[in-house]
Design a protein around this motif. Structure first.
Motif, PDB file in Angstrom:
ATOM      1  N   ASP A 259       0.804  -1.219   0.000  1.00 32.14           N
ATOM      2  CA  ASP A 259       0.000   0.000   0.000  1.00 32.14           C
ATOM      3  C   ASP A 259       0.838   1.272   0.000  1.00 32.14           C
ATOM      4  O   ASP A 259       0.301   2.367   0.061  1.00 32.14           O
ATOM      5  N   LEU A 260       2.178   1.146  -0.078  1.00 32.28           N
ATOM      6  CA  LEU A 260       3.058   2.306  -0.127  1.00 32.28           C
ATOM      7  C   LEU A 260       4.092   2.117  -1.226  1.00 32.28           C
ATOM      8  O   LEU A 260       4.504   0.997  -1.528  1.00 32.28           O
ATOM      9  N   PHE A 261       4.531   3.257  -1.797  1.00 34.82           N
ATOM     10  CA  PHE A 261       5.488   3.232  -2.893  1.00 34.82           C
ATOM     11  C   PHE A 261       6.662   4.119  -2.519  1.00 34.82           C
ATOM     12  O   PHE A 261       6.517   5.334  -2.367  1.00 34.82           O
ATOM     13  N   GLY A 262       7.829   3.509  -2.302  1.00 35.25           N
ATOM     14  CA  GLY A 262       8.984   4.276  -1.859  1.00 35.25           C
ATOM     15  C   GLY A 262      10.249   3.916  -2.612  1.00 35.25           C
ATOM     16  O   GLY A 262      10.216   3.526  -3.778  1.00 35.25           O
ATOM     17  N   ILE A 263      11.392   4.020  -1.911  1.00 38.89           N
ATOM     18  CA  ILE A 263      12.711   3.795  -2.503  1.00 38.89           C
ATOM     19  C   ILE A 263      13.546   2.987  -1.519  1.00 38.89           C
ATOM     20  O   ILE A 263      13.452   3.182  -0.309  1.00 38.89           O
ATOM     21  N   LYS A 264      14.377   2.086  -2.053  1.00 37.72           N
ATOM     22  CA  LYS A 264      15.305   1.337  -1.213  1.00 37.72           C
ATOM     23  C   LYS A 264      16.727   1.469  -1.739  1.00 37.72           C
ATOM     24  O   LYS A 264      16.961   1.369  -2.929  1.00 37.72           O
ATOM     25  N   TRP A 265      17.664   1.673  -0.811  1.00 38.48           N
ATOM     26  CA  TRP A 265      19.076   1.674  -1.176  1.00 38.48           C
ATOM     27  C   TRP A 265      19.528   0.258  -1.463  1.00 38.48           C
ATOM     28  O   TRP A 265      19.162  -0.675  -0.753  1.00 38.48           O
ATOM     29  N   ILE A 266      20.337   0.080  -2.489  1.00 41.59           N
ATOM     30  CA  ILE A 266      20.880  -1.214  -2.837  1.00 41.59           C
ATOM     31  C   ILE A 266      22.110  -1.490  -1.978  1.00 41.59           C
ATOM     32  O   ILE A 266      22.973  -0.639  -1.815  1.00 41.59           O
ATOM     33  N   LEU A 267      22.151  -2.686  -1.425  1.00 40.42           N
ATOM     34  CA  LEU A 267      23.195  -3.066  -0.488  1.00 40.42           C
ATOM     35  C   LEU A 267      24.592  -2.785  -1.045  1.00 40.42           C
ATOM     36  O   LEU A 267      24.932  -3.185  -2.150  1.00 40.42           O
ATOM     37  N   ASN A 268      25.394  -2.050  -0.239  1.00 44.03           N
ATOM     38  CA  ASN A 268      26.810  -1.784  -0.550  1.00 44.03           C
ATOM     39  C   ASN A 268      27.017  -0.972  -1.821  1.00 44.03           C
ATOM     40  O   ASN A 268      28.056  -1.075  -2.467  1.00 44.03           O
ATOM     41  N   THR A 269      26.040  -0.180  -2.234  1.00 40.45           N
ATOM     42  CA  THR A 269      26.202   0.680  -3.399  1.00 40.45           C
ATOM     43  C   THR A 269      25.658   2.066  -3.084  1.00 40.45           C
ATOM     44  O   THR A 269      25.072   2.313  -2.036  1.00 40.45           O
ATOM     45  N   SER A 270      25.831   2.975  -4.022  1.00 38.44           N
ATOM     46  CA  SER A 270      25.257   4.314  -3.903  1.00 38.44           C
ATOM     47  C   SER A 270      24.007   4.424  -4.759  1.00 38.44           C
ATOM     48  O   SER A 270      23.619   5.519  -5.144  1.00 38.44           O
ATOM     49  N   LYS A 271      23.390   3.297  -5.073  1.00 38.80           N
ATOM     50  CA  LYS A 271      22.209   3.262  -5.928  1.00 38.80           C
ATOM     51  C   LYS A 271      20.976   2.903  -5.116  1.00 38.80           C
ATOM     52  O   LYS A 271      21.061   2.196  -4.116  1.00 38.80           O
ATOM     53  N   ALA A 272      19.840   3.388  -5.580  1.00 33.64           N
ATOM     54  CA  ALA A 272      18.563   3.036  -4.964  1.00 33.64           C
ATOM     55  C   ALA A 272      17.602   2.627  -6.068  1.00 33.64           C
ATOM     56  O   ALA A 272      17.806   2.941  -7.246  1.00 33.64           O
ATOM     57  N   THR A 273      16.536   1.933  -5.700  1.00 32.35           N
ATOM     58  CA  THR A 273      15.561   1.461  -6.669  1.00 32.35           C
ATOM     59  C   THR A 273      14.150   1.723  -6.170  1.00 32.35           C
ATOM     60  O   THR A 273      13.923   1.844  -4.959  1.00 32.35           O
ATOM     61  N   LEU A 274      13.198   1.807  -7.085  1.00 33.09           N
ATOM     62  CA  LEU A 274      11.801   1.928  -6.699  1.00 33.09           C
ATOM     63  C   LEU A 274      11.380   0.694  -5.914  1.00 33.09           C
ATOM     64  O   LEU A 274      11.838  -0.423  -6.190  1.00 33.09           O
ATOM     65  N   CYS A 275      10.492   0.896  -4.955  1.00 27.83           N
ATOM     66  CA  CYS A 275      10.124  -0.212  -4.079  1.00 27.83           C
ATOM     67  C   CYS A 275       8.670  -0.083  -3.635  1.00 27.83           C
ATOM     68  O   CYS A 275       8.251   0.975  -3.160  1.00 27.83           O
TER      69      CYS A 275
END
Length: 355
Positions: A259-275
């Motif tokens: 029910d929520l749309f956010g962002i997650k950081w990818i482990l050990n990187t400086s990248k994030a993805t839609l979540c």
């Protein structure tokens, strides 16, 4: 699963570990939230993001003045656990509502909703009213004390009373000598400022046709974008252009269990993805991606309509006070990644397209 992400996004570049000294004085909620974000980023850079005690001890070493005195008074279990310490900090250094304007009232009520999501208390009316009543000062506190007890204990009626007492600047009445309290007979509809609006998320990249964020995942298990209208994800947002960030809500179980749309950081990187995630669950649906979940990650801004006259609302991803920039590539199978910088060849822009 992380190997799939590497195949999609490539190997992360080596990053220099931040060396600047962090300091937390315990001044207010804004400083607290910025500090928590900085500590999480430091732990990620040090490879300590799963070491609960290390993060807690590092954070405590940055406390000074009032924050140091407050931390010394905590029990040992809280001092030695970042999860418990972070929760205690957010409870202690919460935003205060002074009753200065209608705009402040809107932002404060939205913050209460966001804190309820963070605390998994969205279904607890008593939590809302208790949190609200303990976060007041000045005119707002005196006004709250004069309300009937039935209004103080009913979150829906309390919200209506707040917006009646502190209207938008354009509609401030000539006199505020009387305290407007909704009649107990029937609950009025929620104020327009708190009504959510539904929209699609348009993805715009130079030299390409418009696509939209999809409610289906790509073959790597990540939220992607598509040109198939039957797959367009619909979200809900609060259409109020005020300072701060907000959550995006997923109605109608479009992504099962989320029910929520956010962002997650990818482990050990400086990248994030839609979540996509659930307000009662600490984890999101992006496979292999854990911790550093940003639920309240979106800032909206007014935008002119597109050349076809379609209404648009600017949508920016935020990590604390830092803006994150969206990127995508045909090699990523429709996935969108976020970085703290822009790549001219891969950047895309996100817009809410109200329905």
């Amino acid at each position: 699963m992380f190997s799939i992400f590497r195949a999609v996004y490539g190997e992360p570049a080596e990053e220099a570990v931040e060396t600047e000294h962090l300091e937390f004085l315990g001044r207010d909620a804004a400083e607290c939230e910025t500090f928590i974000n900085a500590v999480s980023r430091r732990a990620l850079a040090e490879g300590k993001q799963r070491d609960d005690q290390w993060i807690a001890e590092f954070a405590a070493s940055c406390f000074t003045q009032g924050a140091l005195r407050w931390c010394d008074g905590l029990d040992e279990q809280t001092q030695c656990s970042w999860k418990l310490l972070r929760k205690a900090m957010l409870s202690r250094y919460r935003p205060i509502f002074y009753g200065r304007s209608g705009e402040e009232a809107e932002e404060f009520v939205r913050m209460v909703h966001d804190r309820a999501i963070d605390a998994n208390m969205v279904r607890s009316d008593g939590w809302y009213t208790s949190f609200f009543g303990s976060s007041l000062a000045g005119d707002a506190l005196r006004w709250y004390a004069s309300l009937e007890l039935e209004v103080q204990k009913d979150w829906n009626r309390l919200q209506q009373a707040v917006f009646a007492r502190y209207p938008p600047q354009s509609s401030v009445p000539a006199s505020l000598d009387t305290i407007p309290v909704p009649a107990p007979a029937a609950a009025a509809p929620p104020p327009a400022t708190t009504v959510r609006r539904r929209a699609r998320i348009r993805v715009v990249s130079e030299g390409s046709h418009n696509t939209y964020v999809s409610k289906k995942f790509n073959r790597g298990g990540f939220v992607a974008h598509t040109d198939d209208p039957s797959c367009f994800l619909q979200v809900e947002y609060i259409p109020s252009f005020i300072t701060g960030t907000q959550a995006l809500y997923i109605p109608d179980n479009q992504i099962e269990g989320c029910d929520l749309f956010g962002i997650k950081w990818i482990l050990n990187t400086s990248k994030a993805t839609l979540c996509a995630t659930n307000s009662n669950d600490a984890e999101g649906t992006s496979n292999g991606v854990r911790d550093s979940l940003l639920r309240r990650a979106w800032r909206i801004s007014p935008q002119p309509s597109d050349p076809n006259g379609v209404e648009l609302v600017g949508l920016s991803a935020m990590s604390g006070s830092e803006q994150l920039y969206a990127h995508s590539s045909g090699d990523w199978h429709g996935a969108i990644a976020f970085f703290g910088y822009q790549s001219a060849s891969l950047k895309v822009q996100l817009f809410l397209e109200p329905i």
